[in-house]
Every structure is written in C-alpha cells, then in structure tokens.
Design a protein around this motif. Sequence first.
Motif, PDB file in Angstrom:
ATOM      1  N   LYS A  60      32.126  46.232  32.572  1.00  0.00           N
ATOM      2  CA  LYS A  60      32.815  46.191  31.293  1.00  0.00           C
ATOM      3  C   LYS A  60      34.235  46.693  31.489  1.00  0.00           C
ATOM      4  O   LYS A  60      34.549  47.300  32.520  1.00  0.00           O
ATOM      5  CB  LYS A  60      32.091  47.056  30.251  1.00  0.00           C
ATOM      6  N   THR A  61      35.091  46.469  30.515  1.00  0.00           N
ATOM      7  CA  THR A  61      36.395  47.114  30.513  1.00  0.00           C
ATOM      8  C   THR A  61      36.277  48.395  29.700  1.00  0.00           C
ATOM      9  O   THR A  61      35.417  48.537  28.853  1.00  0.00           O
ATOM     10  CB  THR A  61      37.464  46.206  29.887  1.00  0.00           C
ATOM     11  N   SER A 320      47.713  40.684  26.325  1.00  0.00           N
ATOM     12  CA  SER A 320      48.249  40.174  27.588  1.00  0.00           C
ATOM     13  C   SER A 320      47.200  39.446  28.417  1.00  0.00           C
ATOM     14  O   SER A 320      47.536  38.730  29.361  1.00  0.00           O
ATOM     15  CB  SER A 320      48.840  41.328  28.414  1.00  0.00           C
ATOM     16  N   SER A 321      45.931  39.607  28.067  1.00  0.00           N
ATOM     17  CA  SER A 321      44.883  38.892  28.797  1.00  0.00           C
ATOM     18  C   SER A 321      44.873  37.408  28.463  1.00  0.00           C
ATOM     19  O   SER A 321      44.344  36.597  29.214  1.00  0.00           O
ATOM     20  CB  SER A 321      43.515  39.503  28.484  1.00  0.00           C
ATOM     21  N   TYR A 322      45.439  37.046  27.314  1.00  0.00           N
ATOM     22  CA  TYR A 322      45.590  35.631  26.952  1.00  0.00           C
ATOM     23  C   TYR A 322      46.952  35.169  27.465  1.00  0.00           C
ATOM     24  O   TYR A 322      47.980  35.686  27.040  1.00  0.00           O
ATOM     25  CB  TYR A 322      45.522  35.453  25.428  1.00  0.00           C
ATOM     26  N   ARG A 350      39.271  38.808  36.924  1.00  0.00           N
ATOM     27  CA  ARG A 350      37.988  39.115  36.307  1.00  0.00           C
ATOM     28  C   ARG A 350      38.155  40.080  35.127  1.00  0.00           C
ATOM     29  O   ARG A 350      37.524  39.922  34.085  1.00  0.00           O
ATOM     30  CB  ARG A 350      37.037  39.709  37.344  1.00  0.00           C
ATOM     31  N   GLU A 351      39.037  41.061  35.280  1.00  0.00           N
ATOM     32  CA  GLU A 351      39.255  42.006  34.191  1.00  0.00           C
ATOM     33  C   GLU A 351      39.821  41.301  32.966  1.00  0.00           C
ATOM     34  O   GLU A 351      39.474  41.628  31.821  1.00  0.00           O
ATOM     35  CB  GLU A 351      40.204  43.122  34.622  1.00  0.00           C
ATOM     36  N   GLN A 352      40.699  40.308  33.186  1.00  0.00           N
ATOM     37  CA  GLN A 352      41.231  39.553  32.056  1.00  0.00           C
ATOM     38  C   GLN A 352      40.114  38.809  31.324  1.00  0.00           C
ATOM     39  O   GLN A 352      40.066  38.783  30.095  1.00  0.00           O
ATOM     40  CB  GLN A 352      42.284  38.567  32.528  1.00  0.00           C
ATOM     41  N   LEU A 353      39.228  38.198  32.086  1.00  0.00           N
ATOM     42  CA  LEU A 353      38.123  37.471  31.457  1.00  0.00           C
ATOM     43  C   LEU A 353      37.217  38.418  30.676  1.00  0.00           C
ATOM     44  O   LEU A 353      36.724  38.080  29.597  1.00  0.00           O
ATOM     45  CB  LEU A 353      37.326  36.719  32.518  1.00  0.00           C
TER      46      LEU A 353
END
Length: 382
Positions: A60-61, A320-322, A350-353
């Motif tokens: 998880k984040t 910022s992940s998008y 992976r962290e962005q997803l």
Amino acid sequence: MYKIVIAGDLIPSGKNVPLFEEGKTEEIFGPEILDLFRHSDYSIFNLEGPLTSSTHPMEKTGPVIKAPKDCIKGIKGLGVKAVALANNHITDYQKQGIEDTTGLLDEYGIDYLGAGENIDMIKKHLSIELGGKHICIYNVSEMFYNIPDASTPGVNLYDEYIVCNEIKALKQEHDYLIVIYHGGTEEFQYPTPLLRKRFHRMADCGADFITAQHTHCIGCHEAYKQAYLLYGQGNFLFARMKGSLTKEGLISELQFTDNGIQVKQHLVRVSSDDVIRIDDSQDLTGFEDRSGELSDFGRIEEKYKAFAYNRPIIKTRQLSSYRGDTIYYRIIKKISNNFFKKHILEKYKREQLLRISKSLESDRYGEDMSAAIRFMLEKGEK
C-alpha cells in the motif's frame, strides 16, 4: 444513571510501547483517565492497527502500522471492555495481523467488532444491556485498503443501502444505537459534505450518537433530529503522529438517563513522553465555535476544497500520480502514437499505480481529490 465511555484512535507507539508491554497503565493514562474507564458501565476505543508479530505488511502507499503483541497488557489494564477494529490500518499486516489481534483480544476477555478474517467473519455490532435498556454499538469504516472478500481480511465498509437498513433493523431491537464511524479528512476540523450526508442518513435511520474517528483532530458537533453527531473525536493515544492537533482528543462520556442520552466531553492531551492525561484546562471554546459555524455549511465546503487542495498528500502525491497533458507528451504522441502508447502510457511506477488505485477505490481520497480539483478549476489553475 448508566455511563458508556467512548475514546478515539489508539495504537501503542514511540516511548509508550515498553509501558504497554509491561502493563504500566497508570504511567500511560494517569489516574483520572483510569477512573473514567473503570467507573463506567461500558467502554470502547478504536484500535488503530494490529497487535502482531507478523513481518509481512500489505502492499500500500502510506504508513503501515502495528504494535507488539505484549502491548495487550496495557490495553487490558485500562479496563476497556471492547475495541473497534473498522479502520484503515487493522489490515496492514494482512490475515496474520487480524488473527493475532483477535486471538489476543479473546484471550484477554476484550470484546471487538468491525473487522474479520474474511467478509463472512466480520462482527458489525455489539449488544449490551444497562439498567434494563438495550444498547447497540455499530462499527463501520470508509473504504481504504481494507476491502474484505471471501478469502481476504477486511472491515465493515460503509455502503449506504446496507448500513442504513442494518441500523433501521437494529434500532427496532434496541433502545439506543451508537455508531462508531471511521472516516473524514485527516486534520480537517469540520465535516466534509460526504461525511455530513452520511451522518444525517444514519441518524434518519435511528442512530442516537455517531462519532467520526480517523481525522486525528477535534472537530465539531451537531444536534440533528434525535441524534448527537460528533464530527471528529481526535486521537486517544497516537503518539507516533506529529502536529499539535494530533496530540489532543475527546473522550465522550454518554450518560443514559430517563430523558435520553446526555453527552459530556473530556479533553485529553498527549505529553512529550508519549503518555496521555486529562487536560487541566478543559477548554472546549474552539470546539464550540466551530460547531456554531455549521449553520453556514456552504462556507465550510469552501474551506474544505482549499484544505484538500493544499494537503501535501493530495497536491504533491495523488495529483502527480496522474500524468497530465504536457507539451512533451504531445510531441511524442505526434511523432509516433504507437511509441507513445507502448513506452509512455505503460511507464507508470508501481507506487503511482497504487496511488491512482487508492484515489479511485477510497472514499476518503476520492472525495479529497474531487474537492482539490474543483478548487483548482474555480481558481483558474492549469
């Protein structure tokens, strides 16, 4: 007169972990808090993470939280009768974390509700009897990384149709119904539109007292129909958190009289030694002032949009992940659309997803993201 004591989020952490492991409850809580719990007829708080020896956290984040199993000694010494488990951290160490925690609670004779090893093993409510009155405590959480299925541990999640029908049915069997709800925006001292809507719906269905935990700050309260709504109880003892708002909370004392429920709030504060005491001042002026502002909820919504936008986790991580439409992406797409699809769109870390998934699946991050984007559109940001 009978009393139920409800406290906010607790997880042994920092300097207090050895005290919990050794069962030194007076050093942790002080005599006044101990008296409050021990002289109540029933007591409960939210256990914000598993007590486990597991070394296998879920993916998880954000933080993953646990405490050593021996910390159960300090929890038992408080005299608490039950713990609520429907929250966003109880599944942090997956199935073993849940099994270790519920096994310890069973061993030490402490009731629990709100979570389970799979969707069919979640106990959603407790029924108690005080002075001939039947009282139900119902525990539910917003959706985070805590979604159960047939083989995955999780918590009782808020689904308006299911939850409201369950509350209606339970109220027919009980004189009073208490809801412990895990949700709301962290460190925002007012209800979000989603939170207030849900609290009103549950009160419409028969809930008499509803408290929001998870916000890690003291919020405000509202009388709605027959119900007392507490939008942000603040932490009980969550010493690992930083910031002054996270160092204080309310212990709610519910007094059951012939005229219904009377609520008394006790202000508590965490010291630099990571232990907690009743606050000498008992100054609830800010709490009452914020409560008075709820009559102009449009102003609260504007505050919320600005707050959501300026939260670092939203502004610098979630948004910022998008990947936005930058001139670099437009040039690459113009040169070769196939190259763009193959080598750009598939290059999410992976962290962005995980963050994108979190904002799409989580009630909390979904509402916060939407509020932040509305703020940007209204302010003309590009």
